[in-house]
Write a protein that holds these residues in place. Structure first.
Motif, PDB file in Angstrom:
ATOM      1  N   VAL A   1       0.865  -1.177   0.000  1.00 26.49           N
ATOM      2  CA  VAL A   1       0.000   0.000   0.000  1.00 26.49           C
ATOM      3  C   VAL A   1       0.904   1.231   0.000  1.00 26.49           C
ATOM      4  CG1 VAL A   1      -1.798   1.300   1.181  1.00 26.49           C
ATOM      5  CG2 VAL A   1      -1.876  -1.205   1.151  1.00 26.49           C
ATOM      6  N   HIS A   2       0.764   2.015  -1.043  1.00 24.76           N
ATOM      7  CA  HIS A   2       1.647   3.130  -1.384  1.00 24.76           C
ATOM      8  C   HIS A   2       0.891   4.403  -1.024  1.00 24.76           C
ATOM      9  CE1 HIS A   2       4.169   5.338  -4.446  1.00 24.76           C
ATOM     10  NE2 HIS A   2       4.981   4.308  -4.312  1.00 24.76           N
ATOM     11  N   VAL A   3       1.346   5.153   0.004  1.00 19.88           N
ATOM     12  CA  VAL A   3       0.549   6.240   0.576  1.00 19.88           C
ATOM     13  C   VAL A   3       1.294   7.575   0.481  1.00 19.88           C
ATOM     14  CG1 VAL A   3      -0.847   6.969   2.541  1.00 19.88           C
ATOM     15  CG2 VAL A   3      -0.266   4.559   2.282  1.00 19.88           C
TER      16      VAL A   3
ATOM     17  N   VAL B   1       5.268   7.514   0.942  1.00 21.82           N
ATOM     18  CA  VAL B   1       5.831   8.312  -0.140  1.00 21.82           C
ATOM     19  C   VAL B   1       6.260   9.688   0.396  1.00 21.82           C
ATOM     20  CG1 VAL B   1       5.280   9.401  -2.348  1.00 21.82           C
ATOM     21  CG2 VAL B   1       4.404   7.119  -1.812  1.00 21.82           C
ATOM     22  N   HIS B   2       7.401  10.180  -0.062  1.00 22.08           N
ATOM     23  CA  HIS B   2       7.928  11.509   0.260  1.00 22.08           C
ATOM     24  C   HIS B   2       8.453  11.627   1.697  1.00 22.08           C
ATOM     25  CE1 HIS B   2       6.239  12.556  -3.538  1.00 22.08           C
ATOM     26  NE2 HIS B   2       5.006  12.745  -3.122  1.00 22.08           N
TER      27      HIS B   2
ATOM     28  N   THR C   1       9.888   3.580   2.744  1.00 18.60           N
ATOM     29  CA  THR C   1       9.741   4.979   2.374  1.00 18.60           C
ATOM     30  C   THR C   1      10.603   5.313   1.169  1.00 18.60           C
ATOM     31  OG1 THR C   1       9.626   7.232   3.297  1.00 18.60           O
ATOM     32  CG2 THR C   1      11.606   5.939   3.794  1.00 18.60           C
ATOM     33  N   ASP C   2      10.310   6.458   0.543  1.00 16.15           N
ATOM     34  CA  ASP C   2      11.212   7.034  -0.453  1.00 16.15           C
ATOM     35  C   ASP C   2      11.413   8.498  -0.101  1.00 16.15           C
ATOM     36  OD1 ASP C   2       9.523   8.927  -2.157  1.00 16.15           O
ATOM     37  OD2 ASP C   2       8.364   7.084  -2.439  1.00 16.15           O
ATOM     38  N   LEU C   3      12.457   9.091  -0.680  1.00 19.21           N
ATOM     39  CA  LEU C   3      12.820  10.463  -0.329  1.00 19.21           C
ATOM     40  C   LEU C   3      12.558  11.454  -1.444  1.00 19.21           C
ATOM     41  CD1 LEU C   3      15.211   8.644   1.517  1.00 19.21           C
ATOM     42  CD2 LEU C   3      14.976  10.915   2.502  1.00 19.21           C
ATOM     43  N   SER C   4      11.653  11.124  -2.367  1.00 18.47           N
ATOM     44  CA  SER C   4      11.246  12.129  -3.350  1.00 18.47           C
ATOM     45  C   SER C   4      10.636  13.320  -2.613  1.00 18.47           C
ATOM     46  CB  SER C   4      10.234  11.527  -4.334  1.00 18.47           C
ATOM     47  OG  SER C   4       9.108  10.999  -3.666  1.00 18.47           O
ATOM     48  N   TRP C   5      10.920  14.503  -3.121  1.00 15.96           N
ATOM     49  CA  TRP C   5      10.491  15.785  -2.544  1.00 15.96           C
ATOM     50  C   TRP C   5      11.186  16.118  -1.232  1.00 15.96           C
ATOM     51  CZ3 TRP C   5       4.484  16.732  -2.855  1.00 15.96           C
ATOM     52  CH2 TRP C   5       4.034  16.506  -4.169  1.00 15.96           C
ATOM     53  N   ALA C   6      12.098  15.296  -0.756  1.00 15.86           N
ATOM     54  CA  ALA C   6      12.682  15.525   0.564  1.00 15.86           C
ATOM     55  C   ALA C   6      13.502  16.812   0.596  1.00 15.86           C
ATOM     56  CB  ALA C   6      13.566  14.345   0.963  1.00 15.86           C
ATOM     57  N   ILE C   7      13.424  17.524   1.711  1.00 16.55           N
ATOM     58  CA  ILE C   7      14.266  18.690   1.939  1.00 16.55           C
ATOM     59  C   ILE C   7      15.717  18.218   2.052  1.00 16.55           C
ATOM     60  CG2 ILE C   7      14.745  20.589   3.536  1.00 16.55           C
ATOM     61  CD1 ILE C   7      11.781  20.525   4.288  1.00 16.55           C
TER      62      ILE C   7
END
Length: 272
Positions: free
Chosen positions: A144-146, A175-176, A204-210
Motif C-alpha cells: 500500500v503506497h501512501v 511516499v515523500h 519509504t522514499d525520499l522524493s520531494w525531501a528537503i
C-alpha cells in the motif's frame, strides 16, 4: 549503477485552475502512452519502475481511469510494475471495487492511496474502505503506497495511523518521507525506526525531501544499524525530477551497501 524507480506516474491530466488561478498543466513531463514511458526509462537508464496513475486534478475519476493503462504497461514490459489507484471514500466505492478486481493481474504490485482528493486516515467513515483496501493488499501480497505531505489529512500524524493499524501484516510505503520539515524530523527522530523495531512493514522514499533529510536519514541508519533495507529511490516523475532526485539521494547514500539497497535491492524485494 542501474536504477530502480519506486514511484512514477502514467497518464496526462487536463489543465486545471489550481488555487484560483488560470487553468495550467504544471506536470510538463506527463506521459500518456507506454511508448513514451519506455523511452523515458531508456533515456534515464532506469532498469525497473513502479508506475502509478497520474493524479492532482481534484477529480478522482481521472486517476481511476489510468489504472488499466498502468496494468497494460506492466504486462507489456517486464521492467514495469503497476500500482492501482484506490480510495476509501464511500463515493468511490464502486470505482475502488473495479480497481481491486485488477489486483491479481500480472504485474500489479501496489495499491495507491492519497488523501489529497478527500478522506482522512483516522476518519471512522473511511475505516470500512481502508479495511477493504488493506485486505486486498494482504490477500494479493501488494504494497500500500501512501502519499504524505505536511498538515491536514496527509500529515504523518494521520498517515502513521495506517502503519500502526495495518503494518503488522501489510507492507506500507510512505511516499515523500513525510513530505516536509515536520514529517522528516518526526520520522528520522524516532518514528520510522521505532516502527521497524516493532516489526511494522514500513518503507519509504525520499522524493520531494528537503536537502538535510537524506543525509540525516543515512547517518541514522549507520548509527542505529537499522532501516537501510526500508528506503527506496523514487523520481515521482512528472511531478519530481529524476536527475535531481537521483543526485541528492546518491550523495547521501554513497557507493556501498546502502546505495545498492536504495537504488536496486529493496525495490527487487518489495516490487519484484
Amino acid at each position: 549503477m542501474p536504477v530502480n524507480d519506486a514511484h512514477r506516474h502514467l497518464g496526462v491530466l487536463p489543465a486545471y485552475p489550481f488555487y484560483g488561478g488560470p487553468a495550467v498543466r504544471p506536470d510538463l513531463g506527463a506521459r500518456g502512452t507506454i511508448d513514451e514511458l519506455l523511452a523515458d526509462l531508456d533515456a534515464e537508464g532506469t532498469e525497473r519502475a513502479l508506475v502509478i496513475p497520474n493524479y492532482g486534478v481534484p477529480d478522482p475519476e481521472i486517476a481511476f481511469s489510468f489504472n488499466e493503462l498502468c496494468v497494460e504497461a506492466a504486462q507489456r514490459d517486464d521492467r514495469i510494475r503497476a500500482g492501482l489507484w484506490v480510495s476509501p471514500l464511500d463515493r468511490d466505492a464502486a470505482r475502488t471495487a473495479q480497481a481491486l478486481s485488477l489486483a491479481a493481474e500480472p504485474g500489479v504490485r501496489a495499491l495507491k492511496l492519497s488523501f489529497l482528493l478527500g478522506g482522512r486516515p483516522t476518519d471512522p467513515a473511511c475505516r470500512p474502505g481502508l479495511d477493504r483496501i488493506f485486505a486486498a493488499a494482504r490477500e494479493h501480497d501488494l504494497v500500500v503506497h501512501v502519499h504524505t505531505s505536511p498538515g491536514a489529512a496527509s500529515d504523518i500524524d494521520e498517515v502513521g495511523a495506517l502503519v500502526e493499524d495495518y503494518g503488522d501484516d501489510v507492507k506500507v510505503h510512505l511516499v515523500h518521507f513525510g513530505g516536509g520539515m515536520s514529517g522528516h524530523i518526526k520520522l528520522v527522530g524516532s518514528r520510522f525506526f521505532d516502527w521497524i523495531a516493532a516489526g511494522k512493514q514500513v518503507y519509504t522514499d525520499l522524493s520531494w525531501a528537503i536537502g538535510f533529510a537524506p543525509r540525516w536519514l543515512a547517518a541514522e541508519v549507520d548509527r542505529r544499524g537499522l532501516g537501510g533495507d526500508r528506503i527506496l529511490f523514487a523520481s515521482d516523475e512528472p511531478w519530481g525530477d529524476q536527475a535531481g532526485e537521483y543526485a541528492r539521494l546518491a550523495a547521501a547514500a554513497g557507493d556501498g551497501r546502502l546505495a545498492e539497497l536504495v537504488f536496486r535491492g529493496t525495490f527487487d524485494k518489495l516490487y519484484g
